[in-house]
Design an enzyme around this catalytic site. Structure first.
Site, PDB file in Angstrom:
ATOM      1  N   ARG A 136       0.850  -1.191   0.000  1.00  0.00           N
ATOM      2  CA  ARG A 136       0.000   0.000   0.000  1.00  0.00           C
ATOM      3  C   ARG A 136       0.880   1.233   0.000  1.00  0.00           C
ATOM      4  NH1 ARG A 136      -4.655   0.202   4.378  1.00  0.00           N
ATOM      5  NH2 ARG A 136      -2.898   0.818   5.667  1.00  0.00           N
ATOM      6  N   THR A 145      -1.270   7.479  -0.255  1.00  0.00           N
ATOM      7  CA  THR A 145      -2.602   7.356  -0.878  1.00  0.00           C
ATOM      8  C   THR A 145      -3.374   6.150  -0.359  1.00  0.00           C
ATOM      9  OG1 THR A 145      -1.778   5.926  -2.642  1.00  0.00           O
ATOM     10  CG2 THR A 145      -1.656   8.310  -3.025  1.00  0.00           C
ATOM     11  N   ASP A 149       0.773  -3.508  11.867  1.00  0.00           N
ATOM     12  CA  ASP A 149       1.181  -3.866  10.502  1.00  0.00           C
ATOM     13  C   ASP A 149       1.547  -5.351  10.468  1.00  0.00           C
ATOM     14  OD1 ASP A 149       2.702  -2.214   7.871  1.00  0.00           O
ATOM     15  OD2 ASP A 149       3.002  -4.361   8.212  1.00  0.00           O
ATOM     16  N   ASP A 156       5.078  -6.335   8.995  1.00  0.00           N
ATOM     17  CA  ASP A 156       6.183  -5.983   9.901  1.00  0.00           C
ATOM     18  C   ASP A 156       6.220  -6.907  11.112  1.00  0.00           C
ATOM     19  OD1 ASP A 156       7.239  -3.952   8.393  1.00  0.00           O
ATOM     20  OD2 ASP A 156       6.076  -2.376   9.369  1.00  0.00           O
TER      21      ASP A 156
HETATM   22  C1  PRP Z   1      -1.084  -4.965   4.242  1.00  0.00           C
HETATM   23  C2  PRP Z   1      -1.890  -6.240   4.318  1.00  0.00           C
HETATM   24  C3  PRP Z   1      -2.731  -6.160   3.073  1.00  0.00           C
HETATM   25  C4  PRP Z   1      -3.008  -4.678   2.953  1.00  0.00           C
HETATM   26  C5  PRP Z   1      -4.406  -4.429   3.439  1.00  0.00           C
HETATM   27  O1  PRP Z   1      -0.026  -5.080   3.371  1.00  0.00           O
HETATM   28  O2  PRP Z   1      -1.101  -7.393   4.398  1.00  0.00           O
HETATM   29  O3  PRP Z   1      -2.091  -6.654   1.910  1.00  0.00           O
HETATM   30  O4  PRP Z   1      -2.054  -4.019   3.788  1.00  0.00           O
HETATM   31  O5  PRP Z   1      -4.744  -3.107   3.262  1.00  0.00           O
HETATM   32  P1  PRP Z   1      -5.876  -2.628   2.241  1.00  0.00           P
HETATM   33  O6  PRP Z   1      -7.049  -3.502   2.485  1.00  0.00           O
HETATM   34  O7  PRP Z   1      -6.130  -1.192   2.663  1.00  0.00           O
HETATM   35  O8  PRP Z   1      -5.352  -2.711   0.848  1.00  0.00           O
HETATM   36  P2  PRP Z   1       1.075  -3.927   3.204  1.00  0.00           P
HETATM   37  O9  PRP Z   1       0.666  -2.973   2.140  1.00  0.00           O
HETATM   38  O10 PRP Z   1       1.370  -3.329   4.540  1.00  0.00           O
HETATM   39  O11 PRP Z   1       2.314  -4.718   2.617  1.00  0.00           O
HETATM   40  P3  PRP Z   1       3.248  -5.811   3.349  1.00  0.00           P
HETATM   41  O12 PRP Z   1       2.416  -7.049   3.530  1.00  0.00           O
HETATM   42  O13 PRP Z   1       4.338  -6.000   2.363  1.00  0.00           O
HETATM   43  O14 PRP Z   1       3.722  -5.242   4.648  1.00  0.00           O
HETATM   44  N1  URA Z   2      -2.332  -3.453   6.775  1.00  0.00           N
HETATM   45  C1  URA Z   2      -1.926  -3.949   7.964  1.00  0.00           C
HETATM   46  O1  URA Z   2      -0.941  -4.702   8.036  1.00  0.00           O
HETATM   47  N2  URA Z   2      -2.609  -3.598   9.064  1.00  0.00           N
HETATM   48  C2  URA Z   2      -3.681  -2.779   9.021  1.00  0.00           C
HETATM   49  O2  URA Z   2      -4.270  -2.506  10.085  1.00  0.00           O
HETATM   50  C3  URA Z   2      -4.085  -2.278   7.782  1.00  0.00           C
HETATM   51  C4  URA Z   2      -3.395  -2.644   6.670  1.00  0.00           C
END
Ligand code: PRP
Ligand code: URA
Length: 209
Positions: free
Chosen positions: A104, A108, A200, A203
């Site tokens: 994400r 944005t 997160d 993370d």
């Molecule tokens: C997180 C999570 C989803 C997304 C959800 O990933 O694992 O993929 O956010 O958010 P949304 O419903 O608003 O799209 P992130 O973008 O943090 O990437 P990562 O798994 O690489 O940390």
């Molecule tokens: N992605 C995450 O990992 N946690 C949240 O709460 C939202 C998006």
């Protein structure tokens, strides 16, 4: 809610509560994501069709049930979805695994795709799309769009925690994709994080913060 199943099994709820705590270590967090994914898979595969097969026990011939040649694929949304793969493979070891990479944008909150590698014969497979978090829904909706370009037999989406905003957006955009989650939380905050959520997920699984 049409096409949304919330698993309220006590084991799932207990494990999820430990994951939410901020002092839970990455090691424990990883183990719990995997265990919950396995329990959710157990429930989400209830409707897999069976067929009759003739076998012989040490006592006599008999007819028993086998899974009806179902071909499955697990597709995690990177990175956090990776945490759910092993738990599902424990129950369905012959499933193929595809990957969709998405993050994400911090400002944005829109998903940005950076990788997509799916099993060659995905048109013959039922897909379990997995990601622990459904926040705005953007990532899961885009992942379904990517999958649909390759025409899989069916898609179902498994997540651990969903926000009402994400459920609304996802079910509007993908009404044909059943959603299975372990908890429906309160809301999103100003950074589009789920409240109370667990922070997160990526993370916390990989210890990157
Ligand atoms: C997180 C999570 C989803 C997304 C959800 O990933 O694992 O993929 O956010 O958010 P949304 O419903 O608003 O799209 P992130 O973008 O943090 O990437 P990562 O798994 O690489 O940390
Ligand atoms: N992605 C995450 O990992 N946690 C949240 O709460 C939202 C998006």
């Amino acid at each position: 809610m049409i096409n949304v199943t919330i698993f309220d099994h006590p084991l799932i709820q207990h494990k999820l509560s430990i994951m939410r705590q901020k002092e839970t270590s990455s090691k424990d967090f990883r183990a719990l994501v995997s265990e919950i994914a396995m329990l959710m898979c157990f429930e989400a595969t209830r409707d897999l069709p069976l067929e009759d097969v003739e076998i012989e026990t040490p006592i006599c011939k008999t007819t028993v049930k086998h899974l009806a040649g179902k071909k499955l694929a697990i597709v995690p949304i990177l990175r956090a979805g990776l945490g759910m793969v092993d738990g599902i493979l424990t129950l369905i070891p012959s499933a193929r695994v595809g990957h969709i990479g998405m993050y994400r944008d911090e400002n944005t909150h829109q998903p940005v795709e950076y990788f997509c590698k799916l099993p060659k014969d995905i048109e013959d497979r039922d897909v379990f799309l997995v990601d622990p978090m459904l926040a705005t829904g953007g990532s899961a909706i885009d992942a379904v769009k990517q999958l649909k370009k390759r025409n899989p037999r069916s898609i179902r989406f498994l997540c651990l925690i969903a926000a009402p905003e994400g459920i609304e957006a996802f079910t509007a955009a993908c009404p044909d994709v059943p959603v299975y989650c372990a908890a429906l939380d309160e809301k999103l905050n100003e950074n589009a994080y789920i409240v109370p959520g667990l922070g997160d997920a990526g993370d916390r699984i990989f210890g990157t913060k």
